[in-house]
Design a protein around this motif. Structure first.
Motif, PDB file in Angstrom:
ATOM      1  N   GLU A 271       0.841  -1.196   0.000  1.00  0.00           N
ATOM      2  CA  GLU A 271       0.000   0.000   0.000  1.00  0.00           C
ATOM      3  C   GLU A 271       0.881   1.253   0.000  1.00  0.00           C
ATOM      4  OE1 GLU A 271      -3.298   0.092  -0.163  1.00  0.00           O
ATOM      5  OE2 GLU A 271      -3.405  -2.086  -0.267  1.00  0.00           O
ATOM      6  N   PRO A 272       0.389   2.311  -0.621  1.00  0.00           N
ATOM      7  CA  PRO A 272       1.168   3.568  -0.597  1.00  0.00           C
ATOM      8  C   PRO A 272       1.237   4.128   0.816  1.00  0.00           C
ATOM      9  CG  PRO A 272      -1.021   3.913  -1.527  1.00  0.00           C
ATOM     10  CD  PRO A 272      -0.849   2.433  -1.400  1.00  0.00           C
TER      11      PRO A 272
ATOM     12  N   ARG B 134      -2.785   5.285   8.338  1.00  0.00           N
ATOM     13  CA  ARG B 134      -2.452   3.881   8.538  1.00  0.00           C
ATOM     14  C   ARG B 134      -1.347   3.727   9.584  1.00  0.00           C
ATOM     15  NH1 ARG B 134      -1.225   2.687   3.664  1.00  0.00           N
ATOM     16  NH2 ARG B 134      -3.361   2.251   3.022  1.00  0.00           N
ATOM     17  N   GLU B 135      -0.471   4.700   9.636  1.00  0.00           N
ATOM     18  CA  GLU B 135       0.607   4.648  10.628  1.00  0.00           C
ATOM     19  C   GLU B 135       0.093   4.946  12.042  1.00  0.00           C
ATOM     20  OE1 GLU B 135       3.662   7.264   9.348  1.00  0.00           O
ATOM     21  OE2 GLU B 135       4.009   6.225   7.448  1.00  0.00           O
ATOM     22  N   LEU B 136      -0.982   5.727  12.133  1.00  0.00           N
ATOM     23  CA  LEU B 136      -1.529   6.098  13.437  1.00  0.00           C
ATOM     24  C   LEU B 136      -2.431   5.020  14.027  1.00  0.00           C
ATOM     25  CD1 LEU B 136      -2.537   9.838  12.821  1.00  0.00           C
ATOM     26  CD2 LEU B 136      -0.788   9.023  14.405  1.00  0.00           C
TER      27      LEU B 136
END
Length: 259
Positions: A64-65, A70-72
């Motif tokens: 996924e880009p 998504r990191e959180l």
């Protein structure tokens, strides 16, 4: 001053129960222990022991880009594995069921992650990654928000919540997914949530007596033994204000003076 989360006003039994069910810091009492394989059978999405079907590769294998969100956000287990989304739907009788559909929505969104939910008059659906859904379904069947006679697990043809109870105190179900076991005095499921026959009966335990249900319910009612919302001044003032603003102002409550 640190923000203190608020849940629900009032001092009556239904108001107190609403606050307890909504507050994720309050542990809900476990009343039964239904085997996970039996929960899987009632849900009817897969056979016990069958592998989970997936709709995408595990997240760690994907490409996924970059995404700051998504990191959180820590993904739930089913999302990590790529599980498909499945559902469970509960129906709650108006006759002192422990909880009602609208409070289910509040409770789900207050206590749990990774789900979508929708409310109708007598039922509440949860859509979630499959392995997480099974764990949550077991928790909801095992704890005090479920009563074998007044809570139904129904994926289709859910009507009956407002009908009279039968001679054994069971909420009406057009598909008769569950029946009364006169010998054990327990409720047993003979069909899964969409009314497909099970290969064996699954007991979900004994119904609670009405006196106990009245102590556990979140439902305000004029039914004998219940609590009328008008008996709770704080709840009435809060509820009337919300309904008045919604009726008179829609999405512009700031245009209504003195409410």
């Amino acid at each position: 001053m640190a923000y203190k989360r608020q849940f629900y006003p009032g001092t009556t039994i239904p108001a107190v129960n609403r606050r307890k069910y909504l507050d994720p810091k309050k542990n809900l009492k476990k009343l039964r222990d239904i085997a996970m394989d039996d929960v899987v059978r009632i849900l009817g999405h897969r056979n016990p022991g069958e592998d989970y079907k997936s709709i995408h590769p595990p997240i760690e294998e994907g490409k996924e880009p970059a995404c700051p969100i998504r990191e959180l956000v820590t993904p739930i287990e089913g999302a990590k594995k790529g599980d498909r989304v499945r559902y469970v739907q509960f129906t709650d009788s108006v006759y002192f069921a422990p909880i009602s559909p609208y409070q289910r929505a509040w409770m789900y969104l207050s206590r749990y992650r990774g789900l979508d939910t929708g409310t109708l008059s007598g039922r509440q659906i949860i859509e979630m990654r499959e392995r997480d859904l099974e764990k949550l379904s077991k928790e909801l069947i095992d704890n005090e928000t479920f009563d074998p006679a007044l809570t139904g697990i129904r994926g289709a043809t859910v009507h009956g919540h407002a009908c009279r109870l039968d001679e054994n105190g069971l909420m009406f179900d057009a598909w008769q997914r569950y029946i009364w076991d006169a010998k054990k005095k327990e409720v047993v499921y003979v069909k899964d949530q969409v009314a497909l026959p099970l290969d064996r009966k699954i007991s979900v335990g004994k119904p609670a007596p009405e006196a106990e249900l009245i102590k556990r319910t979140t439902i305000f009612t004029a039914y004998p033994g219940g609590v009328d919302m008008r008996d709770d001044k704080e709840v009435t003032a809060y509820g009337i204000r919300i309904h008045k603003l919604r009726t008179l102002a829609g999405y512009q409550p700031f245009n209504v003076k003195g409410v």
